[in-house]
Write an enzyme that holds these catalytic residues in place. Structure first.
Site, PDB file in Angstrom:
ATOM      1  N   ARG A 235      24.966  45.360  37.885  1.00 41.43           N
ATOM      2  CA  ARG A 235      25.074  44.110  37.127  1.00 41.43           C
ATOM      3  C   ARG A 235      23.856  43.900  36.244  1.00 41.43           C
ATOM      4  O   ARG A 235      23.914  43.128  35.297  1.00 41.43           O
ATOM      5  CB  ARG A 235      25.184  42.918  38.080  1.00 41.43           C
ATOM      6  CG  ARG A 235      26.559  42.748  38.656  1.00 41.43           C
ATOM      7  CD  ARG A 235      26.823  41.306  39.034  1.00 41.43           C
ATOM      8  NE  ARG A 235      27.998  41.205  39.883  1.00 41.43           N
ATOM      9  CZ  ARG A 235      29.234  41.223  39.440  1.00 41.43           C
ATOM     10  NH1 ARG A 235      29.475  41.315  38.143  1.00 41.43           N
ATOM     11  NH2 ARG A 235      30.237  41.152  40.278  1.00 41.43           N
TER      12      ARG A 235
ATOM     13  N   ARG B 210      43.254  30.320  40.880  1.00 45.61           N
ATOM     14  CA  ARG B 210      41.988  30.471  41.594  1.00 45.61           C
ATOM     15  C   ARG B 210      41.005  29.427  41.099  1.00 45.61           C
ATOM     16  O   ARG B 210      40.990  29.106  39.910  1.00 45.61           O
ATOM     17  CB  ARG B 210      41.414  31.870  41.331  1.00 45.61           C
ATOM     18  CG  ARG B 210      41.776  32.863  42.391  1.00 45.61           C
ATOM     19  CD  ARG B 210      41.386  34.261  41.984  1.00 45.61           C
ATOM     20  NE  ARG B 210      40.025  34.364  41.443  1.00 45.61           N
ATOM     21  CZ  ARG B 210      39.461  35.520  41.095  1.00 45.61           C
ATOM     22  NH1 ARG B 210      40.129  36.639  41.220  1.00 45.61           N
ATOM     23  NH2 ARG B 210      38.239  35.560  40.619  1.00 45.61           N
TER      24      ARG B 210
END
Ligand SMILES: [Zn+2]
Length: 212
Positions: free
Chosen positions: A88, A156
């Site tokens: 990341r 979600r």
């Protein structure tokens, strides 16, 4: 073949990863899935991760690297692997290079934020069987109802507009230096994420080469 897949939330990373692992016969390594699995299995590592997350912290680079190191030593990684959601940050990318030498290519699925946001907020999931839909690209036959089991579809929590904007902001902050990191090493392969799913796959495979 050792690949890293970079792309904003809803850029289609998961779908492309599935196709690439089949095409090249390599392993799919999703650190997010692995962390969730450790937590649900209640392992020592899972407990560690759970307590870090509960206190609102991020899982440390060292911990992630430890997990990755163990994962790539497994049998199914012999032919290569594709990382999805890792590294990341540049620090993680550097640590990955320390472990494996260097990756072969970083595939960057690039698409504008407005489109990603539209796609994110169009996502629906079935709370009962886990099937996923997208009102734009993969709608259920009857709006709001699961094709497979007839359950009412839900969204979600992190697929709302506000949460989506925050996730995209985080993505840019973290991934832009990462994209530069691989670009400088001539390892970046950028693909237009606005093309349809099949076109994106074709473009990646022609860019990387047919064989692993
Ligand atoms: Zn269902």
């Amino acid at each position: 073949m050792k690949l890293v897949l970079i792309g904003a939330p809803a850029a289609g990373k998961g779908t492309q990863a599935k196709r690439l692992i089949e095409h090249y016969n390599i392993a799919h390594i999703s650190t997010g899935d692995m962390l969730r699995e450790e937590i649900s299995k209640g392992t020592e590592l899972g407990e560690k991760v759970k307590s870090v997350m509960a206190s609102g912290g991020l899982v440390s680079d060292d911990l992630i690297i430890e997990i990755v190191k163990a994962r790539i030593a497994e049998d199914d990684c012999k032919n290569g692997f594709i990382f999805d959601g890792f590294p990341r940050t540049v620090v993680q990318a550097e640590k990955l290079d320390e472990i494996i030498g260097h990756i072969d290519r970083a595939v960057f699925i690039n698409a504008p934020d407005e489109v990603m946001l539209q796609r994110l907020t169009a996502r629906e999931t079935c709370p009962k069987c886990g099937a996923t839909y997208n009102k734009l690209s993969l709608p259920s036959k009857v709006a709001g109802v699961c094709d497979a089991c007839g359950e009412k579809l839900t969204q979600r929590k992190d697929d709302t507009v506000e949460a989506g904007k925050a996730r995209l902001k985080t993505f840019h902050e973290q991934s832009e230096p990462l994209v530069d990191y691989y670009k400088k090493q001539n390892l970046l392969f950028e693909v237009n994420g606005l093309m349809d799913i099949d076109e994106v796959t074709k473009s990646i495979i022609s860019g990387l080469g047919e064989k692993a």
